[in-house]
Design an enzyme around this catalytic site. Structure first.
Site, PDB file in Angstrom:
ATOM      1  N   THR A   1      -1.728   2.008   6.090  1.00 11.94           N
ATOM      2  CA  THR A   1      -1.236   0.803   5.419  1.00 11.94           C
ATOM      3  C   THR A   1      -1.255  -0.341   6.422  1.00 11.94           C
ATOM      4  O   THR A   1      -0.892  -0.151   7.580  1.00 11.94           O
ATOM      5  CB  THR A   1       0.190   0.985   4.881  1.00 11.94           C
ATOM      6  OG1 THR A   1       0.722  -0.308   4.532  1.00 11.94           O
ATOM      7  CG2 THR A   1       1.119   1.638   5.894  1.00 11.94           C
ATOM      8  N   GLY A   2      -1.698  -1.499   5.988  1.00  9.75           N
ATOM      9  CA  GLY A   2      -1.697  -2.621   6.923  1.00  9.75           C
ATOM     10  C   GLY A   2      -2.815  -3.585   6.611  1.00  9.75           C
ATOM     11  O   GLY A   2      -3.347  -3.601   5.491  1.00  9.75           O
TER      12      GLY A   2
ATOM     13  N   ARG B   1     -12.350  -9.207  -2.845  1.00 11.01           N
ATOM     14  CA  ARG B   1     -12.071  -8.659  -1.502  1.00 11.01           C
ATOM     15  C   ARG B   1     -11.612  -7.192  -1.636  1.00 11.01           C
ATOM     16  O   ARG B   1     -10.781  -6.861  -2.471  1.00 11.01           O
ATOM     17  CB  ARG B   1     -10.977  -9.501  -0.841  1.00 11.01           C
ATOM     18  CG  ARG B   1     -10.526  -8.991   0.530  1.00 11.01           C
ATOM     19  CD  ARG B   1      -9.283  -8.127   0.434  1.00 11.01           C
ATOM     20  NE  ARG B   1      -8.746  -7.756   1.750  1.00 11.01           N
ATOM     21  CZ  ARG B   1      -7.820  -6.810   1.923  1.00 11.01           C
ATOM     22  NH1 ARG B   1      -7.326  -6.169   0.907  1.00 11.01           N
ATOM     23  NH2 ARG B   1      -7.393  -6.517   3.145  1.00 11.01           N
TER      24      ARG B   1
ATOM     25  N   ASP C   1      -9.065  -1.638   3.257  1.00  8.02           N
ATOM     26  CA  ASP C   1      -9.373  -0.330   3.844  1.00  8.02           C
ATOM     27  C   ASP C   1      -9.016   0.850   2.941  1.00  8.02           C
ATOM     28  O   ASP C   1      -9.563   1.946   3.116  1.00  8.02           O
ATOM     29  CB  ASP C   1      -8.621  -0.170   5.168  1.00  8.02           C
ATOM     30  CG  ASP C   1      -7.110  -0.251   4.974  1.00  8.02           C
ATOM     31  OD1 ASP C   1      -6.643  -1.173   4.257  1.00  8.02           O
ATOM     32  OD2 ASP C   1      -6.376   0.605   5.511  1.00  8.02           O
TER      33      ASP C   1
ATOM     34  N   THR D   1       0.844  -1.193   0.000  1.00  5.91           N
ATOM     35  CA  THR D   1       0.000   0.000   0.000  1.00  5.91           C
ATOM     36  C   THR D   1       0.880   1.242   0.000  1.00  5.91           C
ATOM     37  O   THR D   1       1.936   1.275   0.634  1.00  5.91           O
ATOM     38  CB  THR D   1      -0.966   0.022   1.205  1.00  5.91           C
ATOM     39  OG1 THR D   1      -1.791  -1.148   1.143  1.00  5.91           O
ATOM     40  CG2 THR D   1      -1.857   1.236   1.218  1.00  5.91           C
TER      41      THR D   1
HETATM   42  N1  GLY Z   1      -4.242  -2.007   3.551  1.00  7.45           N
HETATM   43  C1  GLY Z   1      -4.483  -2.526   2.277  1.00  7.45           C
HETATM   44  C2  GLY Z   1      -5.417  -3.637   2.270  1.00  7.45           C
HETATM   45  O1  GLY Z   1      -5.593  -4.320   3.270  1.00  7.45           O
HETATM   46  O2  GLY Z   1      -6.005  -3.880   1.237  1.00  7.45           O
END
Ligand code: GLY
Length: 306
Positions: free
Chosen positions: A224-225, A201, A204, A173
């Site tokens: 990011t995560g 899918r 966030d 990310t």
């Molecule tokens: N943080 C990026 C994701 O989980 O898609």
């Protein structure tokens, strides 16, 4: 980070994750730092000319999307079918206008599609083929889905699918937050999501309030995560609320919110800028990141504590 009460400021990230010192070769490290510098320069050019935070974060994220080392745009991680499904969002703190796209497969720079959604439609978020169609109709560059797929990501997917590595290289990310010389705030985030994710899918990054938020009254945030936990914790909006309603500094708000993410089992990081300060926080052992300001500071960092 040291406080600076005036002037522009730009903070970027290229993903947080499992990256203990020594796990990245000196050559790779130099490449990552070069990519971060290029992204900083793209935003700095706009901010030094008196341009807007929203244009600076967009320029920085485009540079990161074009760099195959980062998990966004060209070189994004692949879903379990071997396809790149890309998510991005952008938010302008002046009027809290926002745009987002999810699951796009053909627009070269998803953050530009998010900007297009914000600027040219009454809506915030578009998904799937219609989001790609919006980008094409808006004149954005369209590419074959193969453009996003790099040999490194094909190899990564194979290894994850074979169970050779549990969560190999899930770091990813990209994002940017900025305060311009007019004291406006903005944020943008872009990603390929998580390697070997289920098709469809969405994480966030395109969710306003989770991966991205900006409000001139509080802060601009890009995360990011592990997206599921960042959505459940409402990370970006929660950091802004803690700054605005509880008077927390950017660092305090980021740290408290990441502790909450950790309590849900999530790992990652955030970058934050407010009218007065900024923060780069993580609950992992590294996050690719960089920062620049009007006083001439320009740095990159990878490991926690750097
Ligand atoms: N943080 C990026 C994701 O989980 O898609």
């Amino acid at each position: 980070m040291a406080s600076q009460a005036s002037g522009w400021r730009l903070v970027i990230h290229g993903g947080a994750g499992v990256m203990p010192r020594g796990s990245i070769s000196p050559e790779e490290e130099a490449d990552y730092r070069k990519g971060l510098m290029t992204a900083l320069d793209a935003g700095i050019g706009i901010l030094t000319a008196g341009g807007l935070a929203i244009d600076a974060v967009q320029a920085a994220v485009v540079a990161l999307e074009n760099d195959p080392n980062f998990n966004a745009g060209h070189g994004a991680v692949l879903n379990r079918d071997g396809l790149a499904e890309l998510d991005a969002s952008i938010m302008d703190g002046r009027e809290r206008k926002a745009g987002a796209v999810a699951q796009v497969r053909t627009v070269k720079n998803p953050v530009l599609a998010a900007r297009l959604a914000m600027d040219t439609t009454p809506h915030v978020m578009f998904a799937g083929r219609e989001a790609d169609d919006l980008a094409a109709a808006g004149g954005l560059e369209i590419v074959d889905p193969a453009y996003f797929v790099t040999p490194k990501r094909v190899e990564q997917l194979k290894r994850v699918m074979a169970g050779e590595v549990k969560a190999w290289d899930r770091r990813g990310t990209v994002g940017a937050v900025a305060r311009d010389s007019h004291r406006n705030l903005a944020a943008a985030t872009s990603t390929g999501g998580m390697v070997a994710k289920a098709p469809g899918r969405i994480g966030d990054s395109p969710v306003i309030g989770a991966g991205t938020y900006a409000d001139n009254a509080s802060a601009a945030v890009s995360a990011t995560g592990h997206g599921e936990m960042f959505i459940r914790a409402g990370v970006a909006r929660m950091i802004c609320a803690r700054v605005e309603l509880q008077g927390m500094s950017a660092q305090e708000a980021a740290d408290v919110t990441l502790t909450d993410v950790r309590s849900l089992g999530g790992a990652g990081g955030v970058i934050v800028v407010t009218k007065d300060d900024a923060a780069m926080a993580m609950n992992t052992d590294g996050m690719f990141r960089g920062e620049a300001d009007g006083a001439g500071r320009k740095i990159t960092a990878i490991y926690a504590g750097e």
